[in-house]
Scaffold this active site. Structure first.
Site, PDB file in Angstrom:
ATOM      1  CG  HIS A 100      24.048  82.435  36.125  1.00  0.00           C
ATOM      2  ND1 HIS A 100      24.325  83.799  36.677  1.00  0.00           N
ATOM      3  CD2 HIS A 100      22.812  82.080  35.946  1.00  0.00           C
ATOM      4  CE1 HIS A 100      23.164  84.139  37.110  1.00  0.00           C
ATOM      5  NE2 HIS A 100      22.161  83.085  36.758  1.00  0.00           N
ATOM      6  CB  CYS A 109      21.240  85.055  34.187  1.00  0.00           C
ATOM      7  SG  CYS A 109      19.975  85.569  35.495  1.00  0.00           S
ATOM      8  CG  ASN A 162      20.906  84.275  39.892  1.00  0.00           C
ATOM      9  OD1 ASN A 162      21.486  85.163  39.286  1.00  0.00           O
ATOM     10  ND2 ASN A 162      20.183  83.387  39.373  1.00  0.00           N
TER      11      ASN A 162
HETATM   12  N1  ACO Z   1      11.971  77.657  51.834  1.00  0.00           N
HETATM   13  C1  ACO Z   1      11.272  76.330  52.364  1.00  0.00           C
HETATM   14  N2  ACO Z   1      10.698  75.645  51.409  1.00  0.00           N
HETATM   15  C2  ACO Z   1      10.419  76.128  49.931  1.00  0.00           C
HETATM   16  C3  ACO Z   1      11.366  77.334  49.541  1.00  0.00           C
HETATM   17  C4  ACO Z   1      11.970  77.931  50.663  1.00  0.00           C
HETATM   18  N3  ACO Z   1      12.719  79.067  50.351  1.00  0.00           N
HETATM   19  N4  ACO Z   1      10.933  77.435  48.349  1.00  0.00           N
HETATM   20  C5  ACO Z   1      10.243  76.598  48.082  1.00  0.00           C
HETATM   21  N5  ACO Z   1       9.955  75.561  49.138  1.00  0.00           N
HETATM   22  C6  ACO Z   1       9.147  74.251  48.964  1.00  0.00           C
HETATM   23  C7  ACO Z   1       8.066  74.544  48.163  1.00  0.00           C
HETATM   24  O1  ACO Z   1       6.867  75.207  48.333  1.00  0.00           O
HETATM   25  C8  ACO Z   1       8.076  72.927  47.637  1.00  0.00           C
HETATM   26  O2  ACO Z   1       6.950  72.633  48.876  1.00  0.00           O
HETATM   27  P1  ACO Z   1       5.789  71.366  48.414  1.00  0.00           P
HETATM   28  O3  ACO Z   1       6.920  70.076  48.347  1.00  0.00           O
HETATM   29  O4  ACO Z   1       4.992  71.327  49.730  1.00  0.00           O
HETATM   30  O5  ACO Z   1       5.203  71.881  47.339  1.00  0.00           O
HETATM   31  C9  ACO Z   1       9.162  72.350  48.326  1.00  0.00           C
HETATM   32  O6  ACO Z   1      10.063  73.249  48.800  1.00  0.00           O
HETATM   33  C10 ACO Z   1      10.106  71.827  46.800  1.00  0.00           C
HETATM   34  O7  ACO Z   1       9.958  72.733  45.942  1.00  0.00           O
HETATM   35  P2  ACO Z   1      10.690  72.518  44.679  1.00  0.00           P
HETATM   36  O8  ACO Z   1      10.361  73.803  43.678  1.00  0.00           O
HETATM   37  O9  ACO Z   1      10.558  71.279  44.267  1.00  0.00           O
HETATM   38  O10 ACO Z   1      12.291  72.804  45.035  1.00  0.00           O
HETATM   39  P3  ACO Z   1      13.427  72.687  44.125  1.00  0.00           P
HETATM   40  O11 ACO Z   1      14.102  71.365  44.678  1.00  0.00           O
HETATM   41  O12 ACO Z   1      13.245  72.321  42.687  1.00  0.00           O
HETATM   42  O13 ACO Z   1      14.159  73.749  44.410  1.00  0.00           O
HETATM   43  C11 ACO Z   1      14.801  76.001  43.741  1.00  0.00           C
HETATM   44  C12 ACO Z   1      13.566  75.196  44.143  1.00  0.00           C
HETATM   45  C13 ACO Z   1      15.855  76.140  44.432  1.00  0.00           C
HETATM   46  C14 ACO Z   1      13.953  77.265  43.160  1.00  0.00           C
HETATM   47  C15 ACO Z   1      15.207  75.293  42.103  1.00  0.00           C
HETATM   48  O14 ACO Z   1      14.161  74.908  41.419  1.00  0.00           O
HETATM   49  C16 ACO Z   1      16.072  76.142  41.476  1.00  0.00           C
HETATM   50  O15 ACO Z   1      17.228  76.467  41.700  1.00  0.00           O
HETATM   51  N6  ACO Z   1      15.676  76.150  40.148  1.00  0.00           N
HETATM   52  C17 ACO Z   1      16.417  77.230  39.411  1.00  0.00           C
HETATM   53  C18 ACO Z   1      16.344  78.794  39.650  1.00  0.00           C
HETATM   54  C19 ACO Z   1      17.292  79.555  39.041  1.00  0.00           C
HETATM   55  O16 ACO Z   1      18.528  79.323  39.063  1.00  0.00           O
HETATM   56  N7  ACO Z   1      16.908  80.622  38.383  1.00  0.00           N
HETATM   57  C20 ACO Z   1      17.530  81.650  37.996  1.00  0.00           C
HETATM   58  C21 ACO Z   1      18.278  81.017  36.756  1.00  0.00           C
HETATM   59  S1  ACO Z   1      18.077  82.207  35.648  1.00  0.00           S
HETATM   60  C22 ACO Z   1      18.625  83.535  36.275  1.00  0.00           C
HETATM   61  O17 ACO Z   1      19.417  83.732  37.013  1.00  0.00           O
HETATM   62  C23 ACO Z   1      17.673  84.663  36.212  1.00  0.00           C
END
Ligand code: ACO
Length: 346
Positions: free
Chosen positions: A273, A133, A303
């Site tokens: 980004h 990215c 993204n």
């Molecule tokens: N729908 C519903 N529930 C979900 C989903 C979904 N799509 N995905 C995860 N959950 C659940 C999980 O299973 C978890 O459940 P649990 O509490 O029973 O275990 C709960 O939601 C919370 O999960 P978290 O991982 O804590 O959620 P978080 O608030 O951290 O959000 C996310 C997850 C959106 C992926 C976040 O961590 C994030 O955006 N991280 C960065 C991702 C990113 O930007 N990546 C790319 C950057 S680099 C590049 O671009 C290649």
């Protein structure tokens, strides 16, 4: 001979190194996104998720998905043609094509070579750049070196991705986040402007496992076993990536601003980004930016990895959020880990 660059309310970091050469600017920007929209409602039918969860945790409402027969090189070529038309430059004037991508049409030859052929850039060298990215800012920094050193006059830098081809559509942790598209810029010398002032780039390979596609390289070549183990899909530790993204982008931004003796209030527009709305809000707050400074369009595209900043830049320019002479700050973060911040006098 030095060039007539007007005095400014900031420091040009290149002056520290007795810079007397020519500057490098973005002379035009363009973008292309596929027609097909995949909404959160569509995803609700594919995995156990909800529009409410996706919007509140990420800010994303829909993303674009390329057609089966639409490759990364096709999207890159469309963005490139748009840029050349805006800049009134013919394809045979392009001397270098850099394509930043993690979803090349195939491992080799380079997607940049396929783009070279598709747009008819008969005089161009071409290569791919893999910084995930962060690829677009890495590409700008590399393109700039060729312009400033007078090796080339006209360089195309393209970020393009068909991420839908490496997304595990059964994995709700990742499939809601990503989309397809391409953005491109033409880099040239423009007199009377400082252009790309600085780019602070970084990497930390010790955290490579946080975001990767394990299969398809020499470590795990494609086998029935590797396919069955779903190794040819993007894998991510979302929480760790979130924390690292906020820290790395704000540190790179502060370093880039400090190099130019700039305060965040002097920046007209921050183009980050487009990973996750909460990441962008956190970075903006830590930089002391007001919410109007941070440009976001992730609600409509998700993204798009290396294409993300270029697509956002194009939209910011088209909407009049950026005008010539404005100072802009671009921020990237991605797999590697890699990150970067660039300051540009637009
Ligand atoms: N729908 C519903 N529930 C979900 C989903 C979904 N799509 N995905 C995860 N959950 C659940 C999980 O299973 C978890 O459940 P649990 O509490 O029973 O275990 C709960 O939601 C919370 O999960 P978290 O991982 O804590 O959620 P978080 O608030 O951290 O959000 C996310 C997850 C959106 C992926 C976040 O961590 C994030 O955006 N991280 C960065 C991702 C990113 O930007 N990546 C790319 C950057 S680099 C590049 O671009 C290649």
């Amino acid at each position: 001979m030095s060039f007539a660059i007007p005095p400014a309310e900031f420091k040009n970091p290149r002056a520290e190194h007795d810079f007397v050469g020519r500057t490098c600017s973005i002379s035009a920007v363009g973008a292309y996104v596929p027609e097909r929209r995949l909404t959160n409602a569509d995803l609700e039918k594919m995995v156990e998720t909800s529009d409410e969860w996706i919007v509140s945790r990420t800010g994303i409402r829909e993303r674009r998905i390329a057609a089966d027969n639409e490759m990364t090189s096709d999207m890159a070529a469309k963005a490139a043609c748009q840029v050349l038309s805006k800049a009134n430059v013919s394809a045979d004037q392009v001397q270098l094509i850099i394509v930043a991508t993690i979803t090349p049409d195939m491992p080799f030859p380079a997607t940049a070579c396929l783009v070279q052929d598709k747009i008819g850039a008969t005089n161009a060298a071409a290569f791919d750049l893999e910084a995930a990215c962060s690829g677009f800012i890495y590409g700008l920094e590399i393109g700039q070196q060729f312009i400033m050193s007078r090796t080339y006059d006209t360089v195309l830098v393209i970020g393009a991705e068909k991420l839908s081809s490496i997304i595990d559509w059964k994995d709700r942790d990742t499939c809601v986040l990503f989309g397809d598209g391409a953005g491109a810029v033409l880099m040239q010398n423009r007199t009377n402007t400082h252009g790309l002032l600085t780019a602070c780039l970084g990497s930390d390979g010790s955290k490579a496992p946080l975001l990767s596609m394990p299969g398809g390289g020499c470590q795990h070549p494609a086998t029935p076993e590797s396919v069955a183990a779903r190794l040819h899909y993007l894998k991510m530790d979302g929480r760790e990536i979130f924390k690292n993204a906020v820290n790395a982008m704000q540190t790179a931004a502060k370093n880039a601003l400090a190099r130019c003796d700039l305060d965040i209030s002097q920046i007209k527009c921050i183009i980050p980004h487009q990973a996750n709305k909460r990441i962008l809000i956190a970075v903006g707050e830590r930089l002391g930016a007001n919410s109007g400074q941070v440009f976001m369009n992730l609600d409509r595209y998700g993204n798009t990895s290396a294409a993300s900043v270029a697509i956002a830049l194009n939209e910011a320019v088209e909407r009049g959020r950026i005008e010539r002479g404005d100072l802009i700050l671009m921020l990237v973060f991605g797999a590697g880990l890699t990150w970067g911040a660039a300051v540009i006098e637009w």
